[in-house]
Design a protein around this motif. Structure first.
Motif, PDB file in Angstrom:
ATOM      1  N   MET A  52       0.891  -1.168   0.011  1.00  0.00           N
ATOM      2  CA  MET A  52       0.099  -0.007   0.059  1.00  0.00           C
ATOM      3  C   MET A  52       0.943   1.242   0.070  1.00  0.00           C
ATOM      4  SD  MET A  52      -2.950   0.716   2.470  1.00  0.00           S
ATOM      5  CE  MET A  52      -3.073   2.418   3.335  1.00  0.00           C
ATOM      6  N   ASN A  53       0.412   2.170  -0.815  1.00  0.00           N
ATOM      7  CA  ASN A  53       1.378   3.416  -0.639  1.00  0.00           C
ATOM      8  C   ASN A  53       0.573   4.543   0.060  1.00  0.00           C
ATOM      9  OD1 ASN A  53      -0.567   4.600  -2.509  1.00  0.00           O
ATOM     10  ND2 ASN A  53       0.423   3.620  -4.198  1.00  0.00           N
ATOM     11  N   SER A  54       1.585   5.739   0.078  1.00  0.00           N
ATOM     12  CA  SER A  54       0.951   6.878   1.208  1.00  0.00           C
ATOM     13  C   SER A  54      -0.492   7.549   0.260  1.00  0.00           C
ATOM     14  CB  SER A  54       2.116   7.764   1.273  1.00  0.00           C
ATOM     15  OG  SER A  54       2.534   8.185   0.188  1.00  0.00           O
ATOM     16  N   ALA A  55      -0.395   7.449  -0.822  1.00  0.00           N
ATOM     17  CA  ALA A  55      -1.473   7.841  -1.571  1.00  0.00           C
ATOM     18  C   ALA A  55      -2.892   7.236  -1.116  1.00  0.00           C
ATOM     19  CB  ALA A  55      -1.582   8.006  -3.091  1.00  0.00           C
ATOM     20  N   THR A  56      -2.903   6.028  -1.197  1.00  0.00           N
ATOM     21  CA  THR A  56      -4.039   5.127  -0.599  1.00  0.00           C
ATOM     22  C   THR A  56      -4.348   5.452   0.859  1.00  0.00           C
ATOM     23  OG1 THR A  56      -3.495   3.369  -2.169  1.00  0.00           O
ATOM     24  CG2 THR A  56      -4.897   2.821  -0.518  1.00  0.00           C
ATOM     25  N   THR A  57      -3.296   5.548   1.577  1.00  0.00           N
ATOM     26  CA  THR A  57      -3.533   5.913   3.173  1.00  0.00           C
ATOM     27  C   THR A  57      -4.086   7.294   3.201  1.00  0.00           C
ATOM     28  OG1 THR A  57      -1.756   4.593   3.751  1.00  0.00           O
ATOM     29  CG2 THR A  57      -2.417   6.236   5.313  1.00  0.00           C
ATOM     30  N   ALA A  58      -3.658   8.210   2.516  1.00  0.00           N
ATOM     31  CA  ALA A  58      -4.143   9.642   2.540  1.00  0.00           C
ATOM     32  C   ALA A  58      -5.704   9.712   2.047  1.00  0.00           C
ATOM     33  CB  ALA A  58      -3.394  10.590   1.597  1.00  0.00           C
ATOM     34  N   GLN A  59      -5.989   8.918   0.981  1.00  0.00           N
ATOM     35  CA  GLN A  59      -7.300   8.851   0.320  1.00  0.00           C
ATOM     36  C   GLN A  59      -8.381   8.111   1.504  1.00  0.00           C
ATOM     37  OE1 GLN A  59      -8.005   6.696  -3.056  1.00  0.00           O
ATOM     38  NE2 GLN A  59      -9.897   7.377  -3.338  1.00  0.00           N
ATOM     39  N   THR A  60      -7.907   7.192   2.136  1.00  0.00           N
ATOM     40  CA  THR A  60      -8.564   6.461   3.283  1.00  0.00           C
ATOM     41  C   THR A  60      -8.857   7.666   4.410  1.00  0.00           C
ATOM     42  OG1 THR A  60      -7.704   4.407   2.643  1.00  0.00           O
ATOM     43  CG2 THR A  60      -8.931   4.805   4.942  1.00  0.00           C
ATOM     44  N   PHE A  61      -7.972   8.355   4.857  1.00  0.00           N
ATOM     45  CA  PHE A  61      -8.025   9.314   5.843  1.00  0.00           C
ATOM     46  C   PHE A  61      -9.082  10.249   5.357  1.00  0.00           C
ATOM     47  CE2 PHE A  61      -4.388   7.483   7.854  1.00  0.00           C
ATOM     48  CZ  PHE A  61      -4.714   7.298   9.256  1.00  0.00           C
ATOM     49  N   ALA A  62      -8.976  10.784   4.085  1.00  0.00           N
ATOM     50  CA  ALA A  62      -9.920  11.940   3.557  1.00  0.00           C
ATOM     51  C   ALA A  62     -11.331  11.611   3.289  1.00  0.00           C
ATOM     52  CB  ALA A  62      -9.326  12.291   2.286  1.00  0.00           C
ATOM     53  N   GLU A  63     -11.459  10.192   3.044  1.00  0.00           N
ATOM     54  CA  GLU A  63     -12.790   9.735   2.790  1.00  0.00           C
ATOM     55  C   GLU A  63     -13.603   9.619   4.067  1.00  0.00           C
ATOM     56  OE1 GLU A  63     -12.093   6.572   0.483  1.00  0.00           O
ATOM     57  OE2 GLU A  63     -11.921   7.588  -1.364  1.00  0.00           O
ATOM     58  N   GLU A  64     -13.086   9.102   5.238  1.00  0.00           N
ATOM     59  CA  GLU A  64     -13.700   8.930   6.431  1.00  0.00           C
ATOM     60  C   GLU A  64     -13.987  10.018   7.386  1.00  0.00           C
ATOM     61  OE1 GLU A  64     -15.282   6.028   6.375  1.00  0.00           O
ATOM     62  OE2 GLU A  64     -14.407   4.973   4.916  1.00  0.00           O
ATOM     63  N   THR A  65     -14.899   9.810   8.155  1.00  0.00           N
ATOM     64  CA  THR A  65     -15.093  11.188   9.130  1.00  0.00           C
ATOM     65  C   THR A  65     -15.028  10.741  10.722  1.00  0.00           C
ATOM     66  OG1 THR A  65     -17.395  10.772   9.006  1.00  0.00           O
ATOM     67  CG2 THR A  65     -16.526  12.221   7.386  1.00  0.00           C
ATOM     68  N   THR A  66     -14.711   9.533  11.026  1.00  0.00           N
ATOM     69  CA  THR A  66     -14.611   9.085  12.375  1.00  0.00           C
ATOM     70  C   THR A  66     -13.562   8.271  12.415  1.00  0.00           C
ATOM     71  OG1 THR A  66     -15.890   6.840  12.188  1.00  0.00           O
ATOM     72  CG2 THR A  66     -17.264   8.930  12.686  1.00  0.00           C
ATOM     73  N   THR A  67     -12.837   8.122  13.830  1.00  0.00           N
ATOM     74  CA  THR A  67     -11.495   7.298  14.066  1.00  0.00           C
ATOM     75  C   THR A  67     -12.000   5.893  13.684  1.00  0.00           C
ATOM     76  OG1 THR A  67     -11.097   8.979  15.734  1.00  0.00           O
ATOM     77  CG2 THR A  67     -10.218   6.691  15.855  1.00  0.00           C
ATOM     78  N   ALA A  68     -13.342   5.436  14.047  1.00  0.00           N
ATOM     79  CA  ALA A  68     -13.749   4.090  13.922  1.00  0.00           C
ATOM     80  C   ALA A  68     -13.726   3.467  12.487  1.00  0.00           C
ATOM     81  CB  ALA A  68     -15.015   3.950  14.656  1.00  0.00           C
ATOM     82  N   ASP A  69     -14.476   4.465  11.554  1.00  0.00           N
ATOM     83  CA  ASP A  69     -14.404   4.425  10.315  1.00  0.00           C
ATOM     84  C   ASP A  69     -12.883   4.234   9.734  1.00  0.00           C
ATOM     85  OD1 ASP A  69     -17.105   4.432  10.442  1.00  0.00           O
ATOM     86  OD2 ASP A  69     -17.182   6.492   9.620  1.00  0.00           O
ATOM     87  N   ILE A  70     -11.908   5.046  10.081  1.00  0.00           N
ATOM     88  CA  ILE A  70     -10.720   4.898   9.379  1.00  0.00           C
ATOM     89  C   ILE A  70      -9.962   3.658   9.948  1.00  0.00           C
ATOM     90  CG2 ILE A  70      -8.371   5.883   9.462  1.00  0.00           C
ATOM     91  CD1 ILE A  70      -9.654   8.648   9.736  1.00  0.00           C
TER      92      ILE A  70
END
Length: 50
Positions: A1-19
């Motif tokens: 997994m690359n940092s772009a995928t991680t950043a996208q995940t953090f950007a798309e979710e709104t709660t700690t549990a979802d991330i």
């Protein structure tokens, strides 16, 4: 997994549990989920502050 995928995940979710729920399957060997939880919580805090 690359940092772009991680950043996208953090950007798309709104709660700690979802991330965390999205990140755990991406890092199946991750033994310390507490670190992941704290990183996700920090990301949510930064997002709210924007």
């Amino acid at each position: 997994m690359n940092s772009a995928t991680t950043a996208q995940t953090f950007a798309e979710e709104t709660t700690t549990a979802d991330i965390v729920a999205r990140m755990v399957p991406l890092y199946p060997g991750g033994e310390n989920r507490r670190t992941l939880w704290h990183s996700a919580a920090a990301a949510v805090t930064r997002k709210i502050g924007q």
